[in-house]
Design an enzyme around this catalytic site. Structure first.
Site, PDB file in Angstrom:
ATOM      1  N   HIS A  32      -3.315  -4.736   1.710  1.00 49.58           N
ATOM      2  CA  HIS A  32      -2.665  -5.079   2.986  1.00 49.58           C
ATOM      3  C   HIS A  32      -2.745  -6.584   3.251  1.00 49.58           C
ATOM      4  CE1 HIS A  32      -2.199  -1.039   4.968  1.00 49.58           C
ATOM      5  NE2 HIS A  32      -3.093  -0.714   4.048  1.00 49.58           N
ATOM      6  N   ARG A  66      -2.489   7.179  -6.367  1.00 55.09           N
ATOM      7  CA  ARG A  66      -2.841   7.157  -4.938  1.00 55.09           C
ATOM      8  C   ARG A  66      -4.349   7.292  -4.756  1.00 55.09           C
ATOM      9  NH1 ARG A  66      -0.376  11.648  -1.729  1.00 55.09           N
ATOM     10  NH2 ARG A  66      -1.180  10.421   0.007  1.00 55.09           N
ATOM     11  N   CYS A  98       0.840  -1.206   0.000  1.00 55.44           N
ATOM     12  CA  CYS A  98       0.000   0.000   0.000  1.00 55.44           C
ATOM     13  C   CYS A  98       0.877   1.259   0.000  1.00 55.44           C
ATOM     14  CB  CYS A  98      -0.979  -0.066   1.159  1.00 55.44           C
ATOM     15  SG  CYS A  98      -2.473   0.864   0.841  1.00 55.44           S
ATOM     16  N   GLU A 135      -1.060  -8.188   5.300  1.00 52.25           N
ATOM     17  CA  GLU A 135      -0.829  -8.400   6.745  1.00 52.25           C
ATOM     18  C   GLU A 135      -2.108  -8.191   7.563  1.00 52.25           C
ATOM     19  OE1 GLU A 135      -0.249  -5.757   5.089  1.00 52.25           O
ATOM     20  OE2 GLU A 135      -0.593  -3.991   6.349  1.00 52.25           O
TER      21      GLU A 135
HETATM   22  N1  GLN Z   1      -3.647   6.445   0.853  1.00 50.67           N
HETATM   23  C1  GLN Z   1      -2.366   6.160   1.421  1.00 50.67           C
HETATM   24  C2  GLN Z   1      -1.253   6.929   0.722  1.00 50.67           C
HETATM   25  O1  GLN Z   1      -1.468   7.514  -0.266  1.00 50.67           O
HETATM   26  C3  GLN Z   1      -2.068   4.676   1.373  1.00 50.67           C
HETATM   27  C4  GLN Z   1      -3.055   3.931   2.226  1.00 50.67           C
HETATM   28  C5  GLN Z   1      -2.538   2.715   2.881  1.00 50.67           C
HETATM   29  O2  GLN Z   1      -1.324   2.479   2.982  1.00 50.67           O
HETATM   30  N2  GLN Z   1      -3.454   1.951   3.423  1.00 50.67           N
HETATM   31  O3  GLN Z   1      -0.152   6.917   1.187  1.00 50.67           O
END
Ligand code: GLN
Length: 192
Positions: free
Chosen positions: A169, A106, A79, A171
């Site tokens: 994610h 993003r 992420c 994890e």
């Molecule tokens: N939206 C976050 C970012 O742009 C990422 C979100 C996440 O790691 N769950 O960094």
């Protein structure tokens, strides 16, 4: 085997818990002296990439970590961790490590679908649970990047040399399969 987990912000404890379940030793990377320890792999967790990018630079961790990645230590970014690795962020001039030749978008799923759960195929593993939280997706990849998973026509997991980039994610799910994949990457076997 020992894995260093970047622990400046975000979901690092969940990665540590997953590694513990797999009997893999890990430690938290918070300051420059941590980087000098001996370890075989690196995890960049999810969280908020802008905050992590700022903390990486303020703490002095940015350059030595980038050097480690460029020196080919196996790294898994999940992420926000994927965003840290990406060589390009859509609609932005910001680049963090920039070692993974992909463009990420993003917060790509908008407000409605900011967080969702699905189960989908991951190359070489099979169907795995996937938890997305304000996730990016990978808009495009350059030559040499292997696409490992696609959900709703968007690339959400890739491998490039020593780097594994995942938009969700792993994890935060019950499955250990993606961490096992990463461990096999470290072992240099790729077998699941
Ligand atoms: N939206 C976050 C970012 O742009 C990422 C979100 C996440 O790691 N769950 O960094």
């Amino acid at each position: 085997m020992v894995i260093g987990v970047l622990a400046l912000q975000g979901a690092f404890i969940e990665h540590e818990n997953t590694l513990n379940k797999l009997d893999i030793d890990c430690f938290e990377i918070r300051k420059c002296s941590d980087i000098e320890r001996d370890y075989d792999g690196l995890i960049l967790p999810g969280g908020e990439s802008t905050v992590m990018g700022k903390l990486l630079r303020e703490s002095g961790l940015f350059k030595p970590l980038k050097d480690k990645i460029q020196a080919c230590i196996p790294v898994m970014g999940t992420c926000a961790g994927l965003i840290l690795l990406a060589s390009e962020i859509a609609d932005s001039d910001t680049v963090h490590f920039g070692t993974l030749p992909v463009t990420v978008k993003r917060n790509a799923y908008g407000r409605q679908l900011g967080s969702f759960y699905t189960e989908s195929n991951f190359d070489d593993i099979g169907v795995v649970p996937m938890k997305f939280i304000r996730a990016p997706y990978i808009q495009s990849v350059k030559d040499g990047v292997k696409i490992l998973a696609v959900v709703e026509n968007h690339i959400i997991a890739v491998r490039y040399q020593n780097q594994l980039g995942i938009a969700y994610h792993p994890e935060l799910t019950d499955s250990l399969a993606v961490h096992r994949y990463f461990i096999n990457m470290i072992k240099g076997t790729d077998e699941i």
